[in-house]
Design a protein around this motif. Sequence first.
Motif, short mmCIF file in Angstrom:
data_model
loop_
_atom_site.label_atom_id
_atom_site.label_comp_id
_atom_site.label_asym_id
_atom_site.label_seq_id
_atom_site.Cartn_x
_atom_site.Cartn_y
_atom_site.Cartn_z
N TYR A 199 -5.92 -1.09 -3.52
CA TYR A 199 -5.65 -0.15 -3.63
C TYR A 199 -6.71 1.02 -5.19
O TYR A 199 -6.84 1.82 -5.25
CB TYR A 199 -3.91 0.33 -3.69
N THR A 229 0.67 -1.36 0.53
CA THR A 229 -0.03 0.21 0.55
C THR A 229 1.31 1.25 0.09
O THR A 229 0.25 1.89 -0.30
CB THR A 229 -1.10 -0.32 0.98
N ALA A 255 -3.21 -5.47 -1.37
CA ALA A 255 -3.23 -4.47 -0.79
C ALA A 255 -3.37 -3.67 -2.46
O ALA A 255 -3.76 -2.54 -2.96
CB ALA A 255 -1.89 -3.94 -1.08
#
Length: 140
Positions: free
Chosen positions: A117, A57, A113
């Motif tokens: 995202y 992230t 992630a």
Amino acid sequence: MRSVSGIRLFGFRLGILVLAVYWCAIFTGTHLPTLPSGMSQVSDKSMHFTAFFILATLLCYCTNSQRVWGRAGWIILTCLGYAVIDEMTQAFVRGRTPDVRDFAADAFGSILAVALYFSVRALWQKYRDVLHRKRSAVTR
């Protein structure tokens, strides 16, 4: 108000500094001979998943490219490469052993992630575009 990504500290973007400190913390944490006593109740795989989820992230946040697929691929490959190095170097630490399941948790955390995202970012962009069109229609 300035966005967080624009804040600079010692001439470096704050996001880059947070990423560097976090990455050093991961390396240190995975190379300690034994886990701190309070963390023994948490699954080792959960810690690997979470650590690499946050790492991926932060990499998503700190990198910038218009080519989403290339950027996502680079981030995933970076995380997977680091996960391999991390697991292999644990062989040199007393009380630690390389584990394929740890690597799998690292990989799953990284991939999830990146997927989240870019999905959230695409939805946010679509929402902003719709909102902008509505405001433009009202002002006409």
